[in-house]
Design a protein around this motif. Structure first.
Motif, mmCIF file in Angstrom:
data_model
loop_
_atom_site.group_PDB
_atom_site.id
_atom_site.type_symbol
_atom_site.label_atom_id
_atom_site.label_comp_id
_atom_site.label_asym_id
_atom_site.label_seq_id
_atom_site.Cartn_x
_atom_site.Cartn_y
_atom_site.Cartn_z
ATOM 1 N N ARG A 35 7.705 -6.122 -10.910
ATOM 2 C CA ARG A 35 8.515 -5.155 -11.650
ATOM 3 C C ARG A 35 8.018 -3.747 -11.372
ATOM 4 O O ARG A 35 6.831 -3.533 -11.133
ATOM 5 C CB ARG A 35 8.440 -5.458 -13.144
ATOM 6 N N PRO A 36 8.899 -2.759 -11.422
ATOM 7 C CA PRO A 36 8.479 -1.388 -11.107
ATOM 8 C C PRO A 36 7.521 -0.819 -12.159
ATOM 9 O O PRO A 36 7.744 -0.972 -13.355
ATOM 10 C CB PRO A 36 9.782 -0.597 -11.076
ATOM 11 N N ALA A 37 6.471 -0.176 -11.678
ATOM 12 C CA ALA A 37 5.516 0.474 -12.564
ATOM 13 C C ALA A 37 6.119 1.779 -13.063
ATOM 14 O O ALA A 37 6.652 2.564 -12.289
ATOM 15 C CB ALA A 37 4.215 0.740 -11.820
ATOM 16 N N SER A 38 6.015 2.014 -14.369
ATOM 17 C CA SER A 38 6.556 3.239 -14.927
ATOM 18 C C SER A 38 5.513 4.353 -14.948
ATOM 19 O O SER A 38 5.872 5.526 -15.025
ATOM 20 C CB SER A 38 7.084 2.994 -16.337
ATOM 21 N N THR A 39 4.242 3.994 -14.878
ATOM 22 C CA THR A 39 3.177 4.985 -14.931
ATOM 23 C C THR A 39 1.895 4.398 -14.339
ATOM 24 O O THR A 39 1.754 3.179 -14.268
ATOM 25 C CB THR A 39 2.938 5.442 -16.386
ATOM 26 N N MET A 40 0.985 5.269 -13.956
ATOM 27 C CA MET A 40 -0.340 4.835 -13.519
ATOM 28 C C MET A 40 -1.170 4.562 -14.773
ATOM 29 O O MET A 40 -1.122 5.323 -15.727
ATOM 30 C CB MET A 40 -1.030 5.947 -12.723
ATOM 31 N N VAL A 41 -1.933 3.496 -14.740
ATOM 32 C CA VAL A 41 -2.834 3.184 -15.847
ATOM 33 C C VAL A 41 -4.256 3.415 -15.350
ATOM 34 O O VAL A 41 -4.706 2.748 -14.417
ATOM 35 C CB VAL A 41 -2.645 1.735 -16.339
ATOM 36 N N THR A 42 -4.940 4.370 -15.958
ATOM 37 C CA THR A 42 -6.297 4.729 -15.531
ATOM 38 C C THR A 42 -7.262 4.769 -16.713
ATOM 39 O O THR A 42 -8.377 5.258 -16.586
ATOM 40 C CB THR A 42 -6.305 6.097 -14.815
ATOM 41 N N GLU B 148 -1.706 10.702 -6.628
ATOM 42 C CA GLU B 148 -2.304 10.275 -7.898
ATOM 43 C C GLU B 148 -3.038 8.944 -7.709
ATOM 44 O O GLU B 148 -4.160 8.758 -8.195
ATOM 45 C CB GLU B 148 -1.226 10.154 -8.978
ATOM 46 N N TYR B 149 -2.405 8.021 -6.972
ATOM 47 C CA TYR B 149 -3.060 6.732 -6.726
ATOM 48 C C TYR B 149 -4.239 6.900 -5.774
ATOM 49 O O TYR B 149 -5.285 6.264 -5.961
ATOM 50 C CB TYR B 149 -2.079 5.695 -6.173
ATOM 51 N N GLU B 150 -4.099 7.731 -4.763
ATOM 52 C CA GLU B 150 -5.202 7.967 -3.815
ATOM 53 C C GLU B 150 -6.424 8.502 -4.545
ATOM 54 O O GLU B 150 -7.554 8.069 -4.284
ATOM 55 C CB GLU B 150 -4.769 8.921 -2.699
ATOM 56 N N GLU B 151 -6.222 9.449 -5.434
ATOM 57 C CA GLU B 151 -7.335 10.013 -6.205
ATOM 58 C C GLU B 151 -7.978 8.944 -7.080
ATOM 59 O O GLU B 151 -9.209 8.833 -7.153
ATOM 60 C CB GLU B 151 -6.835 11.187 -7.065
ATOM 61 N N HIS C 235 -12.106 7.156 -6.801
ATOM 62 C CA HIS C 235 -13.110 7.207 -7.862
ATOM 63 C C HIS C 235 -13.268 5.904 -8.638
ATOM 64 O O HIS C 235 -14.138 5.832 -9.505
ATOM 65 C CB HIS C 235 -12.777 8.342 -8.830
ATOM 66 N N THR C 236 -12.454 4.922 -8.351
ATOM 67 C CA THR C 236 -12.519 3.664 -9.096
ATOM 68 C C THR C 236 -12.560 2.512 -8.103
ATOM 69 O O THR C 236 -11.697 2.401 -7.233
ATOM 70 C CB THR C 236 -11.280 3.520 -10.028
ATOM 71 N N ARG C 237 -13.545 1.650 -8.257
ATOM 72 C CA ARG C 237 -13.706 0.528 -7.324
ATOM 73 C C ARG C 237 -12.597 -0.509 -7.510
ATOM 74 O O ARG C 237 -12.040 -0.643 -8.603
ATOM 75 C CB ARG C 237 -15.062 -0.148 -7.548
#
Length: 157
Positions: free
Chosen positions: A77-84, A145-148, A152-154
């Motif tokens: 399903r399409p992601a509506s937002t990045m979860v960080t 946004e995903y690249e960043e 920083h997150t493994r």
């Protein structure tokens, strides 16, 4: 190698919980025909349940973070937002990490060496056929946004 992507979501065809559950069931069945038992039933069973609960708690925390941000948990399903936030501050894949820990615990509870023997194949399948596809989708959907976030997150821990 470019992984397949879809505007609807990551191109994942198998529910990830099934990827973890099926080999545990298979290991149990094989152990009925060809027993290959682990020693130390009492400590092993207790430690196994601790890992099952801990793994499920990590996976549930990841799922809860998705729910709070109103984005689907299902990879197709399409992601509506990045979860960080939440466990995503420490790992890009807390649900898969949690299921892996729970699998190890389930292996100890079952008490058969057949289950941990399958774990490398389970993790490799999740990595190649789920995580990489999800990452390709997120990279195309959220770009910089995903690249960043990835820098920083493994991926695991």
């Amino acid at each position: 190698m470019t992984e397949p992507t879809s505007p609807q979501g990551a191109d994942v065809h198998v529910p990830p919980p099934l990827v973890y559950a099926a080999p545990l069931v298979a290991a149990w069945a094989v152990d009925r025909l060809l027993p290959w038992r682990m020693p130390g039933k009492h400590w092993r069973t207790g430690a196994g349940w601790v890992l099952v609960v801990a793994g499920q708690a990590v996976a549930a925390a990841g799922a809860s973070s998705f729910r709070r941000r109103h984005t689907p948990i299902v990879p197709g399903r399409p992601a509506s937002t990045m979860v960080t936030t939440g466990p995503y501050m420490y790992t890009r894949n807390p649900m898969y990490l949690g299921m892996t820990v729970a699998y190890v615990g389930g292996s100890l509870v079952l008490g058969t060496w057949w289950a941990p023997l399958a774990l490398p194949a389970v993790v490799a399948f999740i990595d190649r056929n789920v995580i990489r596809r999800e990452e390709a989708y997120l990279r195309s959907r959220f770009g910089d946004e995903y690249e960043e976030f990835s820098r920083h997150t493994r991926r695991w821990v």
